[in-house]
Design a protein around this motif. Sequence first.
Motif, short mmCIF file in Angstrom:
data_model
loop_
_atom_site.label_atom_id
_atom_site.label_comp_id
_atom_site.label_asym_id
_atom_site.label_seq_id
_atom_site.Cartn_x
_atom_site.Cartn_y
_atom_site.Cartn_z
N UNK A 98 7.38 -6.25 4.27
CA UNK A 98 6.50 -5.30 4.27
C UNK A 98 5.65 -5.33 2.91
N UNK A 99 6.40 -5.34 1.72
CA UNK A 99 5.71 -5.23 0.40
C UNK A 99 4.52 -6.42 0.27
N UNK A 100 4.93 -7.66 0.79
CA UNK A 100 4.03 -8.90 0.85
C UNK A 100 2.81 -8.61 1.81
N UNK A 101 3.02 -7.89 3.07
CA UNK A 101 1.96 -7.55 3.88
C UNK A 101 0.81 -6.55 3.32
N UNK A 102 1.66 -5.73 2.46
CA UNK A 102 0.64 -4.58 1.81
C UNK A 102 -0.04 -5.20 0.67
N UNK A 103 0.58 -6.08 0.08
CA UNK A 103 -0.23 -7.08 -0.90
C UNK A 103 -1.56 -7.61 -0.39
N UNK A 104 -1.02 -8.24 0.65
CA UNK A 104 -2.06 -9.25 1.46
C UNK A 104 -3.39 -8.54 1.94
N UNK A 105 -2.92 -7.29 2.31
CA UNK A 105 -3.91 -6.43 2.97
C UNK A 105 -4.95 -5.92 1.86
#
Length: 399
Positions: free
Chosen positions: A216-223
């Motif tokens: 989830x943390x990577x998803x947030x960063x990419x968004x």
Amino acid sequence: MYQQQQQIMFSDLGLQPIVLQAVQKYLTTNEDLIRPTEIQALSIPTLLSPQHRHVLCAAETGSGKTLAYLLPVIQQLMVDEQKHGIKRRLDHPRALILVPTRELVSQVVKTCKQLSHTVKFRSLGVERVQRSKVIPQLASGPVDILVTTPTAMQLLLKQQMVSLADTRYMVMDEADSLFDAGWGEDCRQLIDTIQTIHHDRPRKEKMMIVSATLPRSVHTTLDKLFPHLVKITTPSLHRALPNLKQSFIDLQRFQGNRQLALLEVLKKNIKDEKTLVFCNTKKAVELVHQWLETKNVQALPLYKDAPIDRDEALTRFADKTSGDNVMISTDIASRGIDTTFVDHVILYDFPTSVVDYLHRVGRTARAGTVGKASSLIGRKDRMMADRIRRSIREGTVMT
């Protein structure tokens, strides 16, 4: 959708004849038998499309993601020269591939070199920044694709050995590791540098983010980094691999003794040609290695600063005639290393996250092969192990 189109060929994906020829040679099979994997069939047309600047490709381990991004990059470099008259310059790579480990640098470069026999381009892998080695390599001709780690890339820029002025394509492979393991800031700086260079240019930069897991943390960063990111994920992402037999061994049977449990698993599976054992720490690898030696079990240790050189250890482990059939490793072997030959993965220490579990067990049953994974489960591991077992049983996404 993909399963209804099983007859899809590489020739259906928008690749030029010379790139198709390179794929055929690389896969060493007859043209009429070549089939792209699911992530390749889904990703290649999108990555080739000028409409999509920033693309995420997420698929399970061993699904062919390297070719999924390399083929579009190679074709676009070719088109840039032929159609747009882009000139190749010394010290100015046109594509940058960032990976988290030295081992993955050499693996991606190996694939590049095999493809470059047909499509003429030059790739260079920089694992360590040694001026005496890197400068002659850069001086011997223009580099089309540079493969390196974020740390080495920052050093190359700091020492003014390369320039990103011509870099239009950037790939972040194993993105979950790059953004979650301390390289996030380096990656952001490099993204920002390339985007700034292309800000006023008619032809913008293209970013490709590639991963086998998406915390989830990577998803947030990419968004945040890419608000209009096109996301391509396979239905198998974060699910149990179909060709992988997974078993969980409760340490209660061994009064909590992991070493005895490991020995029994190794003895029961004595016919396995290659076995990869994962520990959570370097110290654990050393202790398990020493203990197995007292039981006359030959094993190779793999961790940062191990007494055996990492490349040598991996070469010996991959060699079927070497007699080195067991390797004990930290998570250094869980990402990006070619382990299609591994029959059995044993989790001596249970990982602390589902993401790490998926990466470790994904070292076997790759590219359509079968494999097995055995996990040693202590009291503190049971809650996560039960959750994973339920996902395997129900075929649901592991969270």
